[in-house]
Design a protein around this motif. Structure first.
Motif, mmCIF file in Angstrom:
data_model
loop_
_atom_site.group_PDB
_atom_site.id
_atom_site.type_symbol
_atom_site.label_atom_id
_atom_site.label_comp_id
_atom_site.label_asym_id
_atom_site.label_seq_id
_atom_site.Cartn_x
_atom_site.Cartn_y
_atom_site.Cartn_z
ATOM 1 N N LEU A 165 -20.515 26.859 78.069
ATOM 2 C CA LEU A 165 -19.176 26.292 78.200
ATOM 3 C C LEU A 165 -18.813 26.057 79.661
ATOM 4 O O LEU A 165 -18.196 25.046 80.000
ATOM 5 N N SER A 166 -19.205 26.978 80.528
ATOM 6 C CA SER A 166 -18.883 26.825 81.949
ATOM 7 C C SER A 166 -19.512 25.578 82.540
ATOM 8 O O SER A 166 -18.904 24.874 83.345
ATOM 9 N N SER A 167 -20.735 25.282 82.134
ATOM 10 C CA SER A 167 -21.408 24.091 82.662
ATOM 11 C C SER A 167 -20.679 22.824 82.241
ATOM 12 O O SER A 167 -20.619 21.850 82.998
ATOM 13 N N GLN A 168 -20.121 22.821 81.026
ATOM 14 C CA GLN A 168 -19.352 21.659 80.569
ATOM 15 C C GLN A 168 -18.066 21.499 81.376
ATOM 16 O O GLN A 168 -17.646 20.389 81.692
ATOM 17 N N VAL A 169 -17.425 22.625 81.718
ATOM 18 C CA VAL A 169 -16.211 22.573 82.532
ATOM 19 C C VAL A 169 -16.518 22.040 83.930
ATOM 20 O O VAL A 169 -15.805 21.187 84.460
ATOM 21 N N LEU A 170 -17.596 22.522 84.522
ATOM 22 C CA LEU A 170 -17.943 22.128 85.889
ATOM 23 C C LEU A 170 -18.247 20.641 86.005
ATOM 24 O O LEU A 170 -18.055 20.039 87.071
ATOM 25 N N LEU A 181 -12.743 33.358 84.774
ATOM 26 C CA LEU A 181 -12.680 32.579 83.543
ATOM 27 C C LEU A 181 -14.036 31.974 83.204
ATOM 28 O O LEU A 181 -14.504 32.054 82.054
ATOM 29 N N LEU A 182 -14.702 31.365 84.193
ATOM 30 C CA LEU A 182 -15.998 30.743 83.958
ATOM 31 C C LEU A 182 -17.055 31.777 83.583
ATOM 32 O O LEU A 182 -17.899 31.533 82.710
ATOM 33 N N ILE A 183 -17.010 32.924 84.228
ATOM 34 C CA ILE A 183 -17.940 34.001 83.874
ATOM 35 C C ILE A 183 -17.720 34.416 82.423
ATOM 36 O O ILE A 183 -18.672 34.636 81.665
ATOM 37 N N ALA A 241 -28.745 16.588 80.764
ATOM 38 C CA ALA A 241 -27.964 16.034 79.655
ATOM 39 C C ALA A 241 -27.594 17.106 78.645
ATOM 40 O O ALA A 241 -28.219 18.168 78.568
ATOM 41 N N SER A 242 -26.587 16.820 77.852
ATOM 42 C CA SER A 242 -26.165 17.738 76.791
ATOM 43 C C SER A 242 -27.179 17.716 75.653
ATOM 44 O O SER A 242 -28.002 16.792 75.540
ATOM 45 N N GLU A 243 -27.089 18.725 74.794
ATOM 46 C CA GLU A 243 -27.980 18.780 73.635
ATOM 47 C C GLU A 243 -27.717 17.605 72.694
ATOM 48 O O GLU A 243 -28.637 17.118 72.032
ATOM 49 N N ARG A 273 -20.139 0.154 87.190
ATOM 50 C CA ARG A 273 -21.017 1.314 87.280
ATOM 51 C C ARG A 273 -20.442 2.510 86.523
ATOM 52 O O ARG A 273 -21.172 3.337 85.991
ATOM 53 N N ARG A 274 -19.110 2.570 86.478
ATOM 54 C CA ARG A 274 -18.462 3.719 85.840
ATOM 55 C C ARG A 274 -18.003 3.448 84.408
ATOM 56 O O ARG A 274 -17.511 4.354 83.735
ATOM 57 N N MET A 275 -18.125 2.226 83.961
ATOM 58 C CA MET A 275 -17.561 1.864 82.656
ATOM 59 C C MET A 275 -18.204 2.625 81.504
ATOM 60 O O MET A 275 -17.556 3.034 80.564
ATOM 61 N N PHE A 276 -19.512 2.791 81.545
ATOM 62 C CA PHE A 276 -20.235 3.467 80.464
ATOM 63 C C PHE A 276 -20.925 4.683 81.054
ATOM 64 O O PHE A 276 -21.723 4.562 81.965
ATOM 65 N N LEU A 277 -20.600 5.856 80.564
ATOM 66 C CA LEU A 277 -21.198 7.085 81.077
ATOM 67 C C LEU A 277 -22.458 7.433 80.303
ATOM 68 O O LEU A 277 -22.597 7.087 79.129
ATOM 69 N N PHE A 278 -23.360 8.132 80.946
ATOM 70 C CA PHE A 278 -24.616 8.499 80.305
ATOM 71 C C PHE A 278 -24.367 9.293 79.029
ATOM 72 O O PHE A 278 -25.052 9.097 78.019
ATOM 73 N N GLU A 279 -23.375 10.185 79.039
ATOM 74 C CA GLU A 279 -23.079 10.994 77.858
ATOM 75 C C GLU A 279 -22.585 10.144 76.690
ATOM 76 O O GLU A 279 -22.608 10.588 75.540
ATOM 77 N N ASP A 280 -22.127 8.904 76.967
ATOM 78 C CA ASP A 280 -21.652 8.029 75.896
ATOM 79 C C ASP A 280 -22.785 7.490 75.035
ATOM 80 O O ASP A 280 -22.537 6.805 74.036
#
Length: 339
Positions: free
Chosen positions: A26-31, A18-20, A272-274, A236-243
């Motif tokens: 997309l696979s990196s986002q799933v992982l 599936l990941l392949i 980080a994401s784009e 530490r977990r309340m705000f994620l970097f992606e937020d």
């Protein structure tokens, strides 16, 4: 020749195919949402795969699509609703096969009825119960439901329930069934024979991310005194970097003045994401963006752990600025009201 043969695929092999098939982006986002040991196992499986026949790939993708649709139907109306819809769409035999594969690994959670109820009704249902009972039920609700209920509890009860959710581990099916029976006869759920893991740090973080800022501060301030290590871990977990993508531009510009631009920021953006990169670049001068991109490229391959640590240092800056009132971070999926 394919590494795999039809009819003999394990769950890990199907996941690798599936990941392949999804491709690297997309696979990196799933992982990102998987446990480290699962990532390691899948990485090895993918690395050992030289070729996958197209018909086998199509078979795995079709099975995944069927299970995703079935899970959506279960979320909407439960097992019986999903079964009736799938039988009409796929036929009885195929519908049973899809549901059997799905429920073998993803059981319908207890308190299914409660997840479809209004939070105000649930509050009346729960507020007179013991903190441990409230904690158990909130752990099974959606974060938005649990956050609304948590915000309406008394301050002392908020702290006690939060602490119990964070420290909760395994709860036996018999206990869950008894609570369901006593608290609400209308609640029905499918409970497996194994101990069900609910609660924990992730659960209370999700809930606190969906309460208002004052409720969050009340709970965390009390935990600072009663359980400082727990409080620090939750923060530490309340705000994620992606937020970062949800911050307004002024807040981004503010924290950028506080972070290490030569070391932490390039390292953090390496993984980080784009969307996050775009948010950062938007709030820097063209010269600073060019220098930052060069620094990222200069880093070369880096360890994921180092990236995550750099991201967490930046998150700590954002949390500090929020505590000082210099920036605003939205709560509960909405915008804060400014006065």
């Amino acid at each position: 020749m394919s590494l795999y043969s039809k009819g003999s695929l394990t769950g890990k092999e199907k996941a690798a195919i599936l990941l392949i098939s999804l491709g690297p982006d997309l696979s990196s986002q799933v992982l990102k949402h998987m446990r480290e040991e699962d990532i390691d196992a899948l990485t090895l499986e993918i690395a050992a795969t030289r070729r996958v026949d197209q018909d086998l790939r199509d078979q795995v993708l079709a099975e995944f699509a069927d299970m995703a649709v079935a899970q959506q139907y279960i979320d909407q109306g439960g097992i019986e609703y999903a079964k009736s819809v799938l039988e009409r769409a796929l036929g009885p035999d195929k519908a049973d096969g899809v549901l059997n594969r799905l429920t073998a690994s993803l059981q319908v959670k207890p308190f299914d009825f409660a997840r479809k109820a209004d939070p105000a009704q649930l509050l009346n249902f729960l507020e007179s119960e013991a903190p441990q009972t409230i904690a158990l039920v909130l752990s099974y609700l959606s974060p938005s439901q649990a956050g609304a209920i948590m915000a309406s509890l008394g301050p002392d009860l908020q702290v006690e329930v939060s602490r119990r959710i964070a420290s909760m581990e395994g709860t036996s099916p018999e206990v869950i069934k008894e609570i369901e029976r006593v608290l609400e006869r209308k609640i029905t759920a499918v409970v497996g024979q194994d101990y069900t893991k609910v609660g924990g740090i992730t659960s209370i973080v999700d809930i606190l991310n969906n309460v208002d800022r004052q409720t969050e501060k009340t709970i965390l301030s009390a935990l600072d005194v009663e359980a400082p290590e727990l409080s620090e871990e939750i923060k530490r977990r309340m705000f994620l970097f992606e937020d970062i993508v949800y911050l307004d531009d002024r807040a981004v510009q503010q924290f950028l003045r506080e972070v290490d631009m030569s070391k932490d920021l390039p390292l953090a953006l390496k993984g980080a994401s784009e969307e996050v990169r775009g948010k950062i670049y938007k709030n820097l001068s063209s010269r600073a963006v060019e220098a930052l991109k060069e620094s990222i490229d200069y880093l070369g391959p880096v360890r994921i752990r180092d990236v995550e640590e750099a991201q967490q240092r930046i998150v700590a800056v954002i949390r500090r600025l929020e505590d000082q009132g210099q920036i605003v971070v939205g709560r509960g999926g909405g915008q804060e009201i400014l006065v």
